[in-house]
Design a protein around this motif. Structure first.
Motif, PDB file in Angstrom:
ATOM      1  N   SER A  86      26.902  -8.787   3.823  1.00  0.00           N
ATOM      2  CA  SER A  86      28.113  -8.339   3.142  1.00  0.00           C
ATOM      3  C   SER A  86      28.049  -8.657   1.651  1.00  0.00           C
ATOM      4  O   SER A  86      28.449  -7.839   0.807  1.00  0.00           O
ATOM      5  CB  SER A  86      29.338  -9.010   3.774  1.00  0.00           C
ATOM      6  OG  SER A  86      30.524  -8.637   3.105  1.00  0.00           O
ATOM      7  N   LEU A  87      27.526  -9.835   1.314  1.00  0.00           N
ATOM      8  CA  LEU A  87      27.383 -10.214  -0.096  1.00  0.00           C
ATOM      9  C   LEU A  87      26.421  -9.277  -0.815  1.00  0.00           C
ATOM     10  O   LEU A  87      26.693  -8.833  -1.943  1.00  0.00           O
ATOM     11  CB  LEU A  87      26.900 -11.655  -0.200  1.00  0.00           C
ATOM     12  CG  LEU A  87      26.572 -12.145  -1.618  1.00  0.00           C
ATOM     13  CD1 LEU A  87      27.822 -12.189  -2.465  1.00  0.00           C
ATOM     14  CD2 LEU A  87      25.893 -13.513  -1.576  1.00  0.00           C
ATOM     15  N   LYS A  88      25.299  -8.966  -0.179  1.00  0.00           N
ATOM     16  CA  LYS A  88      24.322  -8.063  -0.799  1.00  0.00           C
ATOM     17  C   LYS A  88      24.944  -6.692  -1.072  1.00  0.00           C
ATOM     18  O   LYS A  88      24.709  -6.101  -2.132  1.00  0.00           O
ATOM     19  CB  LYS A  88      23.106  -7.935   0.107  1.00  0.00           C
ATOM     20  CG  LYS A  88      22.238  -9.179   0.165  1.00  0.00           C
ATOM     21  CD  LYS A  88      21.212  -9.114   1.283  1.00  0.00           C
ATOM     22  CE  LYS A  88      20.227  -7.985   1.092  1.00  0.00           C
ATOM     23  NZ  LYS A  88      19.201  -7.967   2.188  1.00  0.00           N
ATOM     24  N   LEU A  89      25.715  -6.178  -0.127  1.00  0.00           N
ATOM     25  CA  LEU A  89      26.373  -4.892  -0.308  1.00  0.00           C
ATOM     26  C   LEU A  89      27.385  -4.956  -1.443  1.00  0.00           C
ATOM     27  O   LEU A  89      27.467  -4.034  -2.269  1.00  0.00           O
ATOM     28  CB  LEU A  89      27.055  -4.473   0.992  1.00  0.00           C
ATOM     29  CG  LEU A  89      27.819  -3.147   0.960  1.00  0.00           C
ATOM     30  CD1 LEU A  89      26.881  -1.996   0.608  1.00  0.00           C
ATOM     31  CD2 LEU A  89      28.504  -2.883   2.296  1.00  0.00           C
ATOM     32  N   TRP A  90      28.126  -6.054  -1.515  1.00  0.00           N
ATOM     33  CA  TRP A  90      29.120  -6.224  -2.577  1.00  0.00           C
ATOM     34  C   TRP A  90      28.447  -6.244  -3.952  1.00  0.00           C
ATOM     35  O   TRP A  90      28.921  -5.602  -4.899  1.00  0.00           O
ATOM     36  CB  TRP A  90      29.902  -7.526  -2.355  1.00  0.00           C
ATOM     37  CG  TRP A  90      30.912  -7.817  -3.419  1.00  0.00           C
ATOM     38  CD1 TRP A  90      32.173  -7.297  -3.534  1.00  0.00           C
ATOM     39  CD2 TRP A  90      30.736  -8.688  -4.552  1.00  0.00           C
ATOM     40  NE1 TRP A  90      32.792  -7.798  -4.660  1.00  0.00           N
ATOM     41  CE2 TRP A  90      31.938  -8.652  -5.294  1.00  0.00           C
ATOM     42  CE3 TRP A  90      29.688  -9.493  -4.984  1.00  0.00           C
ATOM     43  CZ2 TRP A  90      32.108  -9.393  -6.463  1.00  0.00           C
ATOM     44  CZ3 TRP A  90      29.861 -10.231  -6.149  1.00  0.00           C
ATOM     45  CH2 TRP A  90      31.051 -10.185  -6.875  1.00  0.00           C
ATOM     46  N   VAL A  91      27.335  -6.966  -4.076  1.00  0.00           N
ATOM     47  CA  VAL A  91      26.606  -7.026  -5.350  1.00  0.00           C
ATOM     48  C   VAL A  91      26.110  -5.632  -5.730  1.00  0.00           C
ATOM     49  O   VAL A  91      26.198  -5.223  -6.902  1.00  0.00           O
ATOM     50  CB  VAL A  91      25.430  -8.020  -5.255  1.00  0.00           C
ATOM     51  CG1 VAL A  91      24.472  -7.837  -6.432  1.00  0.00           C
ATOM     52  CG2 VAL A  91      25.947  -9.443  -5.223  1.00  0.00           C
ATOM     53  N   LYS A  92      25.595  -4.884  -4.774  1.00  0.00           N
ATOM     54  CA  LYS A  92      25.119  -3.527  -5.044  1.00  0.00           C
ATOM     55  C   LYS A  92      26.246  -2.645  -5.570  1.00  0.00           C
ATOM     56  O   LYS A  92      26.060  -1.881  -6.534  1.00  0.00           O
ATOM     57  CB  LYS A  92      24.525  -2.932  -3.765  1.00  0.00           C
ATOM     58  CG  LYS A  92      23.915  -1.548  -3.952  1.00  0.00           C
ATOM     59  CD  LYS A  92      23.290  -1.052  -2.653  1.00  0.00           C
ATOM     60  CE  LYS A  92      22.674   0.336  -2.851  1.00  0.00           C
ATOM     61  NZ  LYS A  92      22.051   0.821  -1.572  1.00  0.00           N
ATOM     62  N   GLU A  93      27.411  -2.757  -4.980  1.00  0.00           N
ATOM     63  CA  GLU A  93      28.575  -1.969  -5.430  1.00  0.00           C
ATOM     64  C   GLU A  93      29.023  -2.385  -6.817  1.00  0.00           C
ATOM     65  O   GLU A  93      29.335  -1.517  -7.668  1.00  0.00           O
ATOM     66  CB  GLU A  93      29.720  -2.137  -4.432  1.00  0.00           C
ATOM     67  CG  GLU A  93      29.437  -1.514  -3.064  1.00  0.00           C
ATOM     68  CD  GLU A  93      30.513  -1.889  -2.050  1.00  0.00           C
ATOM     69  OE1 GLU A  93      31.297  -2.822  -2.330  1.00  0.00           O
ATOM     70  OE2 GLU A  93      30.543  -1.256  -0.974  1.00  0.00           O
ATOM     71  N   GLN A  94      29.037  -3.671  -7.096  1.00  0.00           N
ATOM     72  CA  GLN A  94      29.458  -4.155  -8.414  1.00  0.00           C
ATOM     73  C   GLN A  94      28.468  -3.736  -9.499  1.00  0.00           C
ATOM     74  O   GLN A  94      28.856  -3.392 -10.619  1.00  0.00           O
ATOM     75  CB  GLN A  94      29.604  -5.684  -8.388  1.00  0.00           C
ATOM     76  CG  GLN A  94      30.659  -6.207  -7.446  1.00  0.00           C
ATOM     77  CD  GLN A  94      32.024  -5.591  -7.710  1.00  0.00           C
ATOM     78  OE1 GLN A  94      32.517  -5.562  -8.847  1.00  0.00           O
ATOM     79  NE2 GLN A  94      32.647  -5.071  -6.660  1.00  0.00           N
ATOM     80  N   ASN A  95      27.182  -3.764  -9.180  1.00  0.00           N
ATOM     81  CA  ASN A  95      26.181  -3.294 -10.142  1.00  0.00           C
ATOM     82  C   ASN A  95      26.390  -1.818 -10.481  1.00  0.00           C
ATOM     83  O   ASN A  95      26.258  -1.410 -11.635  1.00  0.00           O
ATOM     84  CB  ASN A  95      24.769  -3.491  -9.569  1.00  0.00           C
ATOM     85  CG  ASN A  95      24.297  -4.938  -9.633  1.00  0.00           C
ATOM     86  OD1 ASN A  95      24.824  -5.735 -10.408  1.00  0.00           O
ATOM     87  ND2 ASN A  95      23.312  -5.261  -8.821  1.00  0.00           N
ATOM     88  N   ALA A  96      26.713  -1.028  -9.464  1.00  0.00           N
ATOM     89  CA  ALA A  96      26.948   0.400  -9.672  1.00  0.00           C
ATOM     90  C   ALA A  96      28.164   0.614 -10.567  1.00  0.00           C
ATOM     91  O   ALA A  96      28.157   1.487 -11.449  1.00  0.00           O
ATOM     92  CB  ALA A  96      27.138   1.096  -8.334  1.00  0.00           C
ATOM     93  N   HIS A  97      29.223  -0.162 -10.342  1.00  0.00           N
ATOM     94  CA  HIS A  97      30.423  -0.035 -11.184  1.00  0.00           C
ATOM     95  C   HIS A  97      30.114  -0.376 -12.636  1.00  0.00           C
ATOM     96  O   HIS A  97      30.633   0.253 -13.572  1.00  0.00           O
ATOM     97  CB  HIS A  97      31.520  -0.985 -10.677  1.00  0.00           C
ATOM     98  CG  HIS A  97      32.109  -0.574  -9.364  1.00  0.00           C
ATOM     99  ND1 HIS A  97      32.290   0.745  -8.989  1.00  0.00           N
ATOM    100  CD2 HIS A  97      32.588  -1.316  -8.317  1.00  0.00           C
ATOM    101  CE1 HIS A  97      32.841   0.811  -7.800  1.00  0.00           C
ATOM    102  NE2 HIS A  97      33.020  -0.435  -7.355  1.00  0.00           N
ATOM    103  N   LEU A  98      29.245  -1.359 -12.827  1.00  0.00           N
ATOM    104  CA  LEU A  98      28.903  -1.780 -14.175  1.00  0.00           C
ATOM    105  C   LEU A  98      28.153  -0.685 -14.935  1.00  0.00           C
ATOM    106  O   LEU A  98      28.235  -0.603 -16.164  1.00  0.00           O
ATOM    107  CB  LEU A  98      28.039  -3.048 -14.112  1.00  0.00           C
ATOM    108  CG  LEU A  98      27.962  -3.925 -15.358  1.00  0.00           C
ATOM    109  CD1 LEU A  98      29.334  -4.463 -15.722  1.00  0.00           C
ATOM    110  CD2 LEU A  98      27.012  -5.087 -15.118  1.00  0.00           C
ATOM    111  N   MET A  99      27.425   0.159 -14.208  1.00  0.00           N
ATOM    112  CA  MET A  99      26.631   1.207 -14.832  1.00  0.00           C
ATOM    113  C   MET A  99      27.414   2.496 -15.037  1.00  0.00           C
ATOM    114  O   MET A  99      26.899   3.454 -15.625  1.00  0.00           O
ATOM    115  CB  MET A  99      25.403   1.485 -13.981  1.00  0.00           C
ATOM    116  CG  MET A  99      24.451   0.306 -13.841  1.00  0.00           C
ATOM    117  SD  MET A  99      23.772  -0.248 -15.409  1.00  0.00           S
ATOM    118  CE  MET A  99      22.688   1.132 -15.802  1.00  0.00           C
ATOM    119  N   GLU A 100      28.660   2.579 -14.533  1.00  0.00           N
ATOM    120  CA  GLU A 100      29.457   3.809 -14.668  1.00  0.00           C
ATOM    121  C   GLU A 100      29.912   4.032 -16.109  1.00  0.00           C
ATOM    122  O   GLU A 100      30.138   3.097 -16.856  1.00  0.00           O
ATOM    123  CB  GLU A 100      30.668   3.715 -13.752  1.00  0.00           C
ATOM    124  CG  GLU A 100      30.311   3.777 -12.273  1.00  0.00           C
ATOM    125  CD  GLU A 100      31.525   3.588 -11.385  1.00  0.00           C
ATOM    126  OE1 GLU A 100      32.621   3.265 -11.911  1.00  0.00           O
ATOM    127  OE2 GLU A 100      31.394   3.769 -10.147  1.00  0.00           O
TER     128      GLU A 100
END
Length: 417
Positions: A403-417
């Motif tokens: 769950s943590l890995k998925l959350w980090v992946k989502e947050q990284n994507a938001h940062l690149m938007e």
């Protein structure tokens, strides 16, 4: 391996280098997936899913062989002009030993009377296991080239020149396609992080002269037309005023169209305003900073090379120099003994809020390190269990970590938007 080959090639020896992880070797390049390659030529290796060893049956992942297809390796060995007098075989991670074993067995099929000299990380960290499983004629742990030099002199009457990662020239003849050039400006690391085998593999930290490194850069650019360079130092920014700063200044005087990559984590505490500006001017691509953790307890346990304050200060310098949101990547370690997902998430929030993407590095227990005794493994266990994925799956709270890995992946994507 390349340094040793260069040393021997500078004498009377006739050297052939076969890199079975060369993704651009014309014999199997078309079998590698190059569609997602970066401009520097990094990407995915060709792989074949093979039978999973019994010790890994409980791990819900495939087991694969990476690198050159076996049929292509056999073609190379069959096409050698003459049988080699000696074969030098290197090794990397301890838990990749099965690839070394298969390679050694194949070499013995083709050249049953040729001695095999084994070195590299696996051979250095687990020499008893390597001697038992690979059965080399000679095992060279670490940088024990004095022993190798004596063996070569007694066996062939050969003398070795100094073995150094600088001034590699002749070895590149066996690499028809190079996308980037590897650079070592130093060896070893003055820090002794509890999870790292660096001090075991390179007990003495030393830096090479700036002019010597510049000669390598000139060679790569002028003779091979390369513009992408990769720093593989463990401690690139140590002694910054006399090392990396003058090096980058002289590089910028020479060319301004290079790109520099730093896959090993950079020490944030040494990044001041001037160094950040030099990094931006020299085109450090996606600089990767080591933070590891922000937990005081784990910082005391694993490393003192960085803390939250020095890390945030470095990020501000880099952002002032021109790095935008998401351009910087921060390494965090996960899965340490007794570590919780909450500990890692706290550090991830610090990095994300500061404008950096996060790269989670799963802890891998390494023989000989301070954390080895706490891992629950021992030298007699199958090294496959030291794989970070395998070790991670053997721990508790697997779903929480996923769950943590998925959350980090989502947050990284938001940062690149």
């Amino acid at each position: 391996m390349l340094s040793l080959a260069e040393s021997l090639a500078n004498g009377p020896a006739d050297i052939t280098v076969i890199d079975l992880l060369d993704r651009f070797n014309p014999l199997w390049s078309e079998m590698s997936a190059h569609k997602r390659d970066t401009p520097a030529g990094t990407g995915h290796f060709y792989r074949e899913i093979i039978e999973k060893p019994a010790v890994l049956k409980h791990i819900p992942r495939y087991f694969s062989r990476y690198g050159a297809p076996r049929v292509k390796v056999e073609h190379i060995l069959r096409s050698l002009k003459q049988e080699p007098d000696a074969i030098f075989l290197t090794s990397h991670m301890t838990y990749w030993y099965t690839g070394v074993k298969e390679t050694a067995e194949l070499l013995r099929q083709f050249f049953p009377g040729t001695p095999i000299i084994l070195g590299g990380i696996y051979a250095s960290l687990l020499p008893a296991h390597a001697q038992k499983v690979i059965k080399p004629d000679l095992l060279i742990p670490g940088h024990d080239f004095a022993r190798l030099s004596q063996w070569l002199k007694e066996r062939f009457g050969l003398s070795m020149s100094q073995v150094t990662p600088c001034h590699l020239r002749k070895v590149w003849h066996d690499f028809p396609i190079l996308k980037h050039y590897p650079l070592y400006t130093s060896q070893g690391c003055p820090y002794h992080c509890a999870f790292c085998a660096g001090p075991i593999l390179n007990p003495v930290f030393s830096q090479f002269p700036v002019e010597s490194i510049l000669q390598d850069i000139h060679f790569a650019c002028d003779t091979r037309g390369l513009r992408n360079f990769v720093f593989y130092d463990d401690a690139l920014f140590i002694n910054r005023e006399n090392h990396i700063k003058p090096l980058l200044k002289k590089i910028l005087q020479y060319r301004k169209d290079f790109t520099f990559h730093s896959p090993n984590g950079l020490f944030a505490r040494f990044i001041d305003e001037e160094l950040a500006e030099l990094m931006a001017a020299a085109h450090f691509y996606e600089p990767r900073l080591s933070l590891e953790t922000v937990s005081p307890a784990y910082q005391d346990l694993i490393s003192h090379k960085v803390n939250r304050q020095s890390y945030l200060k470095a990020l501000k310098h880099l952002q002032k120099a021109g790095y935008g949101s998401g351009d910087i990547i921060t390494y965090l370690i996960m899965g340490l003994p007794d570590q919780t997902p909450r500990d890692v998430k706290e550090a991830a929030i610090v990095a994300l809020n500061a404008g950096s993407r996060v790269s989670l590095s799963a802890f891998s227990p390494v023989p000989g390190t301070d954390l080895w005794a706490q891992s629950g493994l021992c030298d007699t266990d199958d090294p496959l269990l030291q794989n970070n994925t395998v070790y991670w799956y053997s721990q508790k709270n697997t779903k929480a970590w996923e769950s943590l890995k998925l959350w980090v992946k989502e947050q990284n994507a938001h940062l690149m938007e």
